[in-house]
Scaffold this motif. Structure first.
Motif, mmCIF file in Angstrom:
data_model
loop_
_atom_site.group_PDB
_atom_site.id
_atom_site.type_symbol
_atom_site.label_atom_id
_atom_site.label_comp_id
_atom_site.label_asym_id
_atom_site.label_seq_id
_atom_site.Cartn_x
_atom_site.Cartn_y
_atom_site.Cartn_z
ATOM 1 N N HIS A 1 125.413 -40.733 121.037
ATOM 2 C CA HIS A 1 125.360 -41.818 119.720
ATOM 3 C C HIS A 1 124.707 -43.256 119.654
ATOM 4 C CE1 HIS A 1 127.317 -43.754 116.354
ATOM 5 N NE2 HIS A 1 126.931 -44.399 116.910
ATOM 6 N N HIS B 1 122.781 -46.746 118.020
ATOM 7 C CA HIS B 1 121.602 -47.106 117.127
ATOM 8 C C HIS B 1 120.178 -47.495 117.114
ATOM 9 C CE1 HIS B 1 125.708 -48.280 114.795
ATOM 10 N NE2 HIS B 1 125.420 -47.372 116.258
ATOM 11 N N GLU C 1 128.546 -42.545 112.219
ATOM 12 C CA GLU C 1 130.042 -42.638 112.439
ATOM 13 C C GLU C 1 130.697 -42.993 111.357
ATOM 14 O OE1 GLU C 1 131.094 -46.227 114.445
ATOM 15 O OE2 GLU C 1 128.380 -46.294 114.610
ATOM 16 N N HIS D 1 133.515 -41.277 118.925
ATOM 17 C CA HIS D 1 132.485 -42.147 120.178
ATOM 18 C C HIS D 1 133.294 -43.652 120.472
ATOM 19 C CE1 HIS D 1 130.530 -45.535 118.331
ATOM 20 N NE2 HIS D 1 131.129 -45.387 117.283
ATOM 21 N N ASP E 1 125.112 -46.313 122.425
ATOM 22 C CA ASP E 1 125.860 -47.091 121.172
ATOM 23 C C ASP E 1 124.764 -48.335 120.930
ATOM 24 O OD1 ASP E 1 127.907 -47.684 118.586
ATOM 25 O OD2 ASP E 1 128.563 -48.004 120.022
HETATM 26 ZN ZN LIG Z 1 127.735 -46.656 116.689
#
Ligand SMILES: [Zn+2]
Length: 218
Positions: A7, A9, A71, A130, A179
């Protein structure tokens, strides 16, 4: 063998398989070979045109580079009522089952709610928590209900509680992620392997196999 970043961004140049978080309200312009998860974040529910986003979701979901939903999830710290969040989350569960694409879950103080919902919806798809930060007892509870766990950069803070959780999760339930941080996923793998007392290669291999099994990819 590649690193798997479950995961992120911010896609990086790192030699890794990256699952890029794609917010539903942003234009979707997939880069060749990149992999995406479609996100309807609980923080965004009251900020976006929900109907428009949900309509797009069905269509985006068919894209072969979209391999997961999330998410999405439940957050007890924000002002959006939990019932509203749960209604949206239920739709995401349905879509995940319909499209056979796993769910990546944002959970803040809602682990017991997630267990309740998972019991009542008995999904076939994997549910991955997550940025996981639960303690050992919580981890054991969640394991009974077949959740998967993705540990993020907070692992590098070396909190004994979180490390204890990491050691509680069986290898076949384990993922790592960066993340929204600028951390390298490699750094998280190296630290986790040290804590787990296995080689980085072994950990990389096991997580890759998990990814392959759950997402039928690679
Ligand atoms: Zn996230």
């Amino acid at each position: 063998m590649k690193w798997v970043n479950l995961h992120t961004h911010h896609p990086s140049d790192e030699q890794s398989i990256q699952l890029i978080n794609q917010p539903l309200q942003h234009p979707f312009a997939p880069t060749a070979d990149a992999l995406y998860s479609l996100s309807l974040h609980p923080w965004d529910i009251e900020k976006i045109n929900l109907n428009e986003c949900l309509q797009q979701e069905d269509q985006f979901l068919r894209h072969p580079q979209v391999i997961a939903i999330g998410e999405c999830g439940l957050d007890r710290v924000i002002s959006t009522p939990l019932a509203t969040q749960e209604a949206i989350f239920s739709q995401q569960i349905e879509l995940s089952e319909k499209a056979s694409k796993p769910l990546i879950i944002h959970a803040v103080r809602t682990y017991s709610d997630l267990i309740r919902i998972k019991k009542s919806s008995s999904p076939r798809q994997a549910w991955i928590l997550h940025g996981y930060q639960g303690n050992k007892q919580t981890t054991q509870q969640l394991l009974k209900h077949d959740f998967y766990f993705s540990f993020g950069p907070s692992l590098l803070n070396k909190s004994p509680k979180l490390i204890e959780s990491l050691l509680t999760v069986p290898f076949e339930k384990l993922f790592f992620e960066t993340d929204d941080s600028a951390e390298k996923v490699e750094t998280i793998f190296i630290f986790a392997a040290k804590m787990l007392k296995i080689s980085v290669d072994q950990l990389q291999q096991m997580v890759f196999e998990n990814f392959h099994r759950i997402f039928r990819y690679g």
